[in-house]
Scaffold this motif. Structure first.
Motif, short mmCIF file in Angstrom:
data_model
loop_
_atom_site.label_atom_id
_atom_site.label_comp_id
_atom_site.label_asym_id
_atom_site.label_seq_id
_atom_site.Cartn_x
_atom_site.Cartn_y
_atom_site.Cartn_z
N ASN A 50 0.82 -1.21 0.00
CA ASN A 50 0.00 0.00 0.00
C ASN A 50 0.86 1.26 0.00
OD1 ASN A 50 -2.46 -1.44 0.13
ND2 ASN A 50 -2.24 -1.68 2.35
N ILE A 51 2.16 1.09 0.09
CA ILE A 51 3.08 2.23 0.14
C ILE A 51 3.86 2.32 -1.16
CG2 ILE A 51 5.07 3.22 1.36
CD1 ILE A 51 4.11 1.77 3.85
N ASP A 52 3.86 3.50 -1.76
CA ASP A 52 4.55 3.70 -3.03
C ASP A 52 6.06 3.69 -2.86
OD1 ASP A 52 2.14 3.93 -4.32
OD2 ASP A 52 2.13 6.12 -4.35
N GLU A 53 6.74 3.51 -3.98
CA GLU A 53 8.20 3.61 -4.05
C GLU A 53 8.54 5.03 -4.50
OE1 GLU A 53 11.77 1.04 -6.22
OE2 GLU A 53 9.75 1.09 -7.10
N PHE A 54 9.66 5.59 -4.00
CA PHE A 54 10.04 6.94 -4.43
C PHE A 54 11.39 6.92 -5.14
CE2 PHE A 54 11.72 7.11 0.05
CZ PHE A 54 13.07 7.31 -0.25
N LEU A 55 11.59 7.95 -5.97
CA LEU A 55 12.85 8.14 -6.68
C LEU A 55 13.14 9.63 -6.76
CD1 LEU A 55 15.22 7.32 -8.59
CD2 LEU A 55 13.57 7.40 -10.48
N GLY A 56 14.27 10.04 -6.20
CA GLY A 56 14.70 11.43 -6.28
C GLY A 56 15.92 11.53 -7.18
N ARG A 57 16.05 12.65 -7.92
CA ARG A 57 17.14 12.78 -8.89
C ARG A 57 17.64 14.21 -8.93
NH1 ARG A 57 14.88 10.98 -14.17
NH2 ARG A 57 15.32 8.90 -13.35
N THR A 58 18.95 14.37 -9.00
CA THR A 58 19.56 15.69 -9.16
C THR A 58 20.93 15.52 -9.79
OG1 THR A 58 19.99 17.80 -8.04
CG2 THR A 58 20.75 15.80 -6.93
N GLU A 59 21.62 16.65 -10.07
CA GLU A 59 22.99 16.63 -10.56
C GLU A 59 23.85 17.46 -9.63
OE1 GLU A 59 23.43 17.80 -14.63
OE2 GLU A 59 22.60 15.92 -15.41
N VAL A 60 25.09 17.01 -9.44
CA VAL A 60 26.00 17.69 -8.53
C VAL A 60 27.37 17.84 -9.17
CG1 VAL A 60 24.82 16.88 -6.45
CG2 VAL A 60 26.69 15.53 -7.42
N PRO A 182 -0.05 6.66 10.30
CA PRO A 182 -1.07 7.37 9.52
C PRO A 182 -0.61 7.57 8.08
CG PRO A 182 -0.72 8.44 11.63
CD PRO A 182 0.36 7.41 11.50
N GLN A 183 -1.53 7.42 7.13
CA GLN A 183 -1.19 7.57 5.72
C GLN A 183 -0.66 8.97 5.42
OE1 GLN A 183 -1.30 4.96 3.56
NE2 GLN A 183 -0.25 6.31 2.11
N SER A 184 -1.15 9.97 6.15
CA SER A 184 -0.69 11.34 5.92
C SER A 184 0.80 11.48 6.21
CB SER A 184 -1.48 12.31 6.80
OG SER A 184 -1.33 11.99 8.17
N VAL A 185 1.28 10.77 7.23
CA VAL A 185 2.71 10.81 7.56
C VAL A 185 3.52 10.12 6.47
CG1 VAL A 185 4.46 10.00 9.19
CG2 VAL A 185 2.28 10.91 10.04
N ILE A 186 3.02 8.98 6.00
CA ILE A 186 3.71 8.25 4.95
C ILE A 186 3.80 9.07 3.67
CG2 ILE A 186 3.60 6.22 3.45
CD1 ILE A 186 2.40 4.69 5.80
N ASN A 187 2.71 9.73 3.31
CA ASN A 187 2.70 10.54 2.09
C ASN A 187 3.73 11.66 2.14
OD1 ASN A 187 0.64 8.98 1.02
ND2 ASN A 187 -1.00 10.38 1.65
N LEU A 188 3.89 12.27 3.32
CA LEU A 188 4.91 13.31 3.46
C LEU A 188 6.31 12.73 3.27
CD1 LEU A 188 3.64 15.42 6.50
CD2 LEU A 188 3.82 16.16 4.12
N VAL A 189 6.53 11.57 3.83
CA VAL A 189 7.85 10.93 3.73
C VAL A 189 8.19 10.62 2.29
CG1 VAL A 189 9.13 8.82 4.29
CG2 VAL A 189 7.81 9.98 6.06
N LEU A 190 7.21 10.15 1.52
CA LEU A 190 7.47 9.71 0.16
C LEU A 190 8.00 10.81 -0.73
CD1 LEU A 190 4.44 7.35 -0.52
CD2 LEU A 190 6.81 6.72 -0.11
N THR A 191 7.56 12.04 -0.52
CA THR A 191 8.03 13.15 -1.34
C THR A 191 9.12 13.95 -0.65
OG1 THR A 191 5.91 13.37 -2.51
CG2 THR A 191 7.37 15.28 -2.52
N ASP A 192 8.93 14.24 0.62
CA ASP A 192 9.88 15.10 1.32
C ASP A 192 11.22 14.43 1.57
OD1 ASP A 192 7.96 17.00 1.33
OD2 ASP A 192 7.54 16.95 3.48
N THR A 193 11.21 13.11 1.83
CA THR A 193 12.48 12.44 2.16
C THR A 193 13.49 12.52 1.02
OG1 THR A 193 11.52 10.96 3.80
CG2 THR A 193 13.53 10.21 2.70
N PRO A 194 13.16 12.08 -0.21
CA PRO A 194 14.18 12.18 -1.26
C PRO A 194 14.50 13.63 -1.63
CG PRO A 194 12.07 11.45 -2.16
CD PRO A 194 11.94 11.42 -0.67
#
Length: 227
Positions: A50-60, A182-194
């Protein structure tokens, strides 16, 4: 002539099989979740979760060794990862080790922890380098009182040299937090963490953290080495 067409068919079949092997059955398409300050975040459904996978990308502007050194440094945990309270090296070497990680959570949710195995690899041809992370039970490290052990964690950091001299960095992960969150906490993690993690990584690089790091198993891009 029949033999000729037979070879053509075999080559076509092998090419299709190769493409399919790169995209596992059931893998969903990524959807963009956030794009800001040079960081892009994607999410996608994860099979049987029920929890999505996340992918963050940048260049350094950094060497591969510098990024690896920052990711490996236990002190980087609190300065780079959201809510990280502890990262302790339990055993291993530069290329394969086991660590204990504890992450804070907003009240009344329990902190989460996990013991994970980290492995490091570099492709000799294009110099792309990865740090793979996976939950493990190989080390007996009980959770402290009031802390919930995560049911699963699979992640990967990728560093890919670019033709413009920069380094593309990706942070991809999926986790099962265990217990009730709570799903609201998970949703924040999925975008904010990466997103926050990659911004903080860039800041550490700009500050010169581990800029002189070197590893005997890491090759860096030169003018004669293009991805």
């Amino acid at each position: 002539m029949q033999n000729f067409f037979g070879k053509i068919f075999l080559l076509a079949f092998l090419n299709i099989s190769l493409v399919l092997s790169l995209y596992p059955q059931g893998a969903a398409e990524w959807s963009e979740s956030k794009r800001k300050k040079g960081v892009v975040v994607f999410i996608r459904p994860f099979p049987n979760s029920n929890i999505d996978e996340f992918l963050g990308r940048t260049e350094v502007d950094a060497t591969i060794a510098q990024v690896i050194a920052i990711l490996s440094d236990p002190n980087s945990c609190k300065t780079m990862y959201n809510d990280c309270k502890e990262l302790t090296l339990l055993s291993g070497t530069d290329k394969k080790n086991t660590v204990y990680v504890r992450n804070g959570a907003p009240w009344p949710v329990n902190d989460r922890d996990v013991v994970m195995e980290r492995t490091f690899e570099q492709n000799d041809k294009n110099l792309s380098t990865v740090m793979k992370m996976k939950r493990t039970e190989s080390v007996n490290k009980p959770s402290p009182s009031g802390v919930t052990r995560m049911d699963a964690f699979d992640g990967i950091w990728r560093m890919v040299p670019q033709s413009n001299g920069k380094l593309k960095v990706e942070y991809q992960a999926h986790f099962e937090p265990g217990g009730s969150v709570p799903q609201s906490v998970i949703n924040l993690v999925l975008t904010d963490t990466p997103y926050e993690t990659l911004l903080k990584l860039r800041k550490l690089i700009e500050e010169g953290k581990h800029k002189d790091a070197k590893y005997d198993w890491i090759k860096e891009q030169t003018n004669n080495t293009k991805p």
